[in-house]
Design a protein around this motif. Structure first.
Motif, short mmCIF file in Angstrom:
data_model
loop_
_atom_site.label_atom_id
_atom_site.label_comp_id
_atom_site.label_asym_id
_atom_site.label_seq_id
_atom_site.Cartn_x
_atom_site.Cartn_y
_atom_site.Cartn_z
N ALA A 1 -25.59 52.33 55.89
CA ALA A 1 -26.31 51.06 56.02
C ALA A 1 -27.39 50.93 54.96
O ALA A 1 -27.70 49.84 54.50
CB ALA A 1 -26.93 50.97 57.41
N ALA A 2 -27.96 52.09 54.55
CA ALA A 2 -29.05 52.04 53.57
C ALA A 2 -28.56 51.60 52.20
O ALA A 2 -29.31 51.05 51.41
CB ALA A 2 -29.71 53.42 53.47
N GLN A 3 -27.27 51.87 51.92
CA GLN A 3 -26.76 51.44 50.62
C GLN A 3 -26.46 49.94 50.68
O GLN A 3 -25.87 49.46 51.63
CB GLN A 3 -25.46 52.20 50.31
CG GLN A 3 -25.73 53.65 49.96
CD GLN A 3 -24.43 54.43 49.81
OE1 GLN A 3 -23.37 53.97 50.18
NE2 GLN A 3 -24.55 55.61 49.25
N ALA A 4 -26.89 49.22 49.65
CA ALA A 4 -26.65 47.78 49.64
C ALA A 4 -25.14 47.55 49.59
O ALA A 4 -24.45 48.15 48.79
CB ALA A 4 -27.32 47.15 48.44
N GLY B 1 -20.56 43.02 38.67
CA GLY B 1 -21.51 43.74 39.51
C GLY B 1 -20.77 44.96 40.06
O GLY B 1 -19.75 45.36 39.51
N PRO B 2 -21.28 45.51 41.16
CA PRO B 2 -20.62 46.71 41.71
C PRO B 2 -19.31 46.37 42.41
O PRO B 2 -19.10 45.24 42.86
CB PRO B 2 -21.66 47.22 42.71
CG PRO B 2 -22.49 46.02 43.05
CD PRO B 2 -22.47 45.11 41.88
N ASN B 3 -18.46 47.37 42.51
CA ASN B 3 -17.29 47.31 43.38
C ASN B 3 -16.34 46.13 43.13
O ASN B 3 -15.82 45.53 44.06
CB ASN B 3 -17.78 47.26 44.84
CG ASN B 3 -16.77 47.89 45.78
OD1 ASN B 3 -16.02 48.77 45.35
ND2 ASN B 3 -16.73 47.45 47.01
N THR C 1 -13.00 40.30 43.35
CA THR C 1 -11.69 40.29 42.67
C THR C 1 -10.67 41.19 43.38
O THR C 1 -9.49 41.09 43.11
CB THR C 1 -11.83 40.79 41.22
OG1 THR C 1 -12.38 42.12 41.27
CG2 THR C 1 -12.74 39.90 40.39
N GLY C 2 -11.16 42.07 44.26
CA GLY C 2 -10.26 43.04 44.89
C GLY C 2 -9.80 44.11 43.91
O GLY C 2 -9.03 45.00 44.25
N ASP C 3 -10.28 43.99 42.69
CA ASP C 3 -9.88 44.90 41.61
C ASP C 3 -10.94 46.00 41.54
O ASP C 3 -11.86 45.94 40.74
CB ASP C 3 -9.82 44.08 40.30
CG ASP C 3 -9.48 44.91 39.08
OD1 ASP C 3 -9.02 46.05 39.25
OD2 ASP C 3 -9.67 44.39 37.96
N LEU D 1 -14.46 49.39 36.58
CA LEU D 1 -13.67 50.27 37.45
C LEU D 1 -12.22 50.38 36.99
O LEU D 1 -11.63 51.44 37.01
CB LEU D 1 -13.70 49.75 38.90
CG LEU D 1 -15.07 49.74 39.57
CD1 LEU D 1 -14.97 49.11 40.95
CD2 LEU D 1 -15.63 51.15 39.68
N SER D 2 -11.62 49.26 36.60
CA SER D 2 -10.19 49.25 36.29
C SER D 2 -9.89 49.09 34.81
O SER D 2 -8.77 49.33 34.37
CB SER D 2 -9.52 48.11 37.03
OG SER D 2 -9.98 46.87 36.52
N GLY D 3 -10.87 48.65 34.04
CA GLY D 3 -10.62 48.40 32.62
C GLY D 3 -9.84 47.12 32.37
O GLY D 3 -9.42 46.86 31.25
#
Lengths: 358, 342
Positions: A21-24, A46-48, A66-68, A108-110
């Motif tokens: 929970a502490a991680q945004a 951004g992240p993820n 993006t799900g990517d 993450l995926s390039g």
């Protein structure tokens, strides 16, 4: 004994869930729904796998899932010969009516994402196109996509509109630079993410006071976050060339910010796109320009440089070199730690290439 | 024999406003799964046009995601079937015109922007190819405008903002130091908008337009609202404001307005005349007697970028009055009965 074990497990579970929970959560607040872009603006990841996409005409900033978000199963580096022609054929239009707003590489995926405007007038449209590592083009469907959006305050009104020239994500905030088609403003907005209805971001006025005795408003065109020691900084290039540094902690709404000029990059030139990277233990900026080629700027000494306050002959401040054979670079983004994806204009055609960081 | 001819009827392509229609394919259902549409000239490896295929009876309909583009030839492939069709280009005579602001024939040396108003949406991209600034000898000034890829259009695509390179206006910046200002006091120039520019329907402008103007001294002080003269309006007669200088055509329509004494905006029509030195406001409803305010947002600028709040450039070595920045300035005026009514 059993009870004590159970208590330990419960405690461990509690601690784990508290830590999570502490991680945004970058997906917080995203809702599934259809998104229609009206214009092709700047992009940044951004992240993820969350892609931030600006729609300048609608004065809206989107966060799109993006799900990517998985590492690529390919080690190929994207390369598309005749990208603008291929986009025109995908979108069913003449090549001269295709404009690429921006490109962003998903770290993450390039895979490379492009914002693309198609046509003018009533039939004008904007789409996001994904280029996979093999160079295949496909549309990123915005139907039923998990997303969040925020309206950029006071950006558009009647015939006023704002060209958003650059966006970047840093410390859970999206920084947005714009240039109005009416008043000559110097807007840098900071918008918290996840988006908050109550805080749609505030505009910060940046002044340029480093040249001689005159102080003017100066629109920031492109920028990149950079840490100088422990201090978060934004390195920014103005529409009229100088490269400046701005401490992030000073970027508070309502404050008048004066930037420190760290390099003059020559006249008849506009900065187009920039990244910061590290090579052999040293930090550099790679900056694409309209007239002065692709520059590699050495950031050594940026913490101690006093700022250029006198008139300079041609170039001053941080040292830079122009990378030979890389003319016509319009946009760029980092691809891993050793490469950059670049959009190169040759004649009237845009090509997508991957180059080794110089 | 008749039967054989009927069965062999060749597949055909036709067009509806939004679709390509394929008739007489032998196995339309199977073809629907393999149908691809490409833009000619076809090259191996080019992507297919985005769109959706719909099977209606034995007829296939392909709707491109963004509609059909006039002038393009589409190649339809399904199984062994290959055929092309061209979307006709509507013939229209050039009719789109352009108007240039500021409209005056005398413009300051530090002029920051022109607005080009078109009467139809224009094609975007490479706008700077169609705009030239010429000196007295007809020689082209080299890169006078800030050439932005984004092109500063209004949302309707009918107005383009053309910024004169601020690097060549601002004192102390290298472009001006080295190659000088774009405009110089005492000289004459011509802004030329070429008819090679096409509108959004790909039809060129009706005619090339040239605006000739003489350059006056730089405007370095901010406009002062207390130096404007205000008329005494009555009934349906407009409030007429005469500025202390020409003001920015677009901003004077957006950042200047009339409120009642309670600060509520009054609906009405704004017109600018006399080279943007006169601003008139005609209320939708007749004025009622009493107090009104003319309110200006201090971001309101003159054509050189000097706003009510501050000049375009501040000379830090010259003492200027330090004021608390206010976002609005206003002037009070009264609508009174005319003598003959009293």
């Amino acid at each position: 004994m059993l009870r004590r074990n159970l208590a330990c497990v419960l405690l461990a579970l509690c601690v784990t869930s508290l830590l999570i929970a502490a991680q945004a959560d970058p997906s917080k607040g995203l809702v599934r729904g259809d998104v229609t872009l009206t214009s092709a603006g700047p992009l940044t990841f951004g992240p993820n796998g969350i892609l931030f996409a600006a729609d300048p005409l609608a004065a809206t900033l989107y966060a799109l899932d993006t799900g990517d978000n998985k590492p690529a199963d390919s080690s190929e580096r994207p390369q598309v010969e005749g990208l603008s022609d291929k986009l025109a054929k995908l979108l069913g239009i003449n090549a001269k009516d295709v404009r690429i707003g921006d490109l962003a590489v998903n770290p993450l995926s390039g895979q490379v994402y492009l914002s693309v405007a198609r046509g003018s007038g009533a039939k004008a449209a904007a789409v996001l196109v994904k280029v996979d590592r093999k160079g295949n083009l496909s549309e990123l469907s915005l139907q039923n996509i998990p997303h969040a959006k925020v309206q950029i305050p006071n950006a558009n009104d009647k015939s006023r509109s704002e060209a958003i020239t650059h966006i970047a994500f840093l410390n859970n905030r999206v920084y947005v630079a714009g240039l109005s088609n009416e008043e000559f403003a110097s807007n840098l907005r900071t918008i918290p993410y996840p988006f908050d209805k109550a805080d749609r971001g505030a505009s910060i006025e940046i002044f340029h006071g480093a040249h001689g005795k005159f102080e003017t408003r100066s629109p920031i065109r492109v920028f990149a976050p950079y840490k100088i020691g422990e201090e978060d900084t934004i390195l920014a290039a103005y529409t009229c060339t100088p490269l400046v540094r701005l401490p992030v902690k000073a970027l508070e709404p309502g404050k008048k910010i004066k930037a420190v000029t760290v390099a003059e990059l020559g006249n008849r030139n506009r900065p187009l796109s920039m990244i910061v990277y590290r090579k052999a233990g040293k930090d550099y900026v790679l900056l694409a320009n309209s007239a002065r080629g692709l520059m590699k700027i050495n950031l050594e000494g940026i913490d101690s440089i006093p700022g250029i306050t006198e008139r300079v002959k041609d170039k001053a401040g941080l040292k830079y070199e122009t990378i030979a054979g890389k003319e016509g670079v319009q946009k760029l983004d980092a691809f891993g730690k050793e490469h950059a994806v670049i959009l190169v204009k040759k004649g009237d055609t845009l090509h997508l290439e991957t180059m080794e960081l110089p | 024999m008749w039967m054989v001819i009927f069965l062999a009827a060749a597949p055909t392509l036709s067009l509806s406003p939004e679709e390509i229609i394929v008739r007489n394919l032998p196995d339309a259902a199977a073809a629907a799964r393999t149908l691809r549409v490409y833009v000619e000239p076809y090259q191996v490896g080019q992507p297919a046009v985005l769109g959706q295929v719909r099977l209606q009876g034995k007829t296939l309909h392909f709707a491109p995601r963004f509609g059909l583009t006039p002038g393009l030839t589409y190649r339809v492939e399904a199984g062994t079937f290959r055929q092309s069709i061209t979307v006709p280009r509507p013939q229209r005579k050039p009719s789109t015109r352009v108007q240039i602001y500021p409209s005056g024939e005398r413009l300051p040396e530090n002029l920051l922007r022109f607005y080009l108003y078109f009467d139809a949406p224009m094609r975007r991209g490479e706008v700077y190819k169609h705009v030239r600034l010429l000196d007295e000898q007809g020689k082209e000034i080299d890169i006078p405008f800030l050439e932005l890829d984004e092109e500063l259009w209004d949302p309707s695509g009918r107005r383009l903002t053309l910024l004169i390179d601020p690097g060549r206006i601002k004192r102390g910046l290298k472009p001006r130091e080295e190659i000088g200002p774009v405009l110089e006091e005492g000289k004459s120039y011509t802004l030329e908008i070429a008819d090679s520019w096409h509108d959004a329907e790909d039809v060129p402008l009706k005619a090339t337009v040239r605006k000739r103007f003489k350059v006056t001294a730089a405007l370095t002080s901010p406009p002062q609202m207390n130096r404007w003269s205000l008329s005494s309006p009555s009934d349906r007669l407009p409030l007429v404001v005469t500025f202390d200088r020409p003001m920015d055509y677009a901003l004077a329509q957006r950042l200047l307005y009339v409120t009642n004494a309670r600060g509520e905006p009054i609906a009405g029509t704004i017109t600018l005349s006399q080279n943007e030195t006169v601003w008139s406001f005609t209320p939708t409803q007749p004025w009622t007697y009493g107090e009104y305010r003319l309110v200006a947002d201090t971001r309101l600028e003159d054509p050189a970028g000097n706003s009510l709040a501050r000049p375009f450039e501040v000379d830090r070595l010259r003492p200027i009055e330090k004021k608390i920045p206010v976002e609005k300035q206003s002037r009070t005026f009264w609508v009174t009965k005319k003598d003959k009514d009293q």
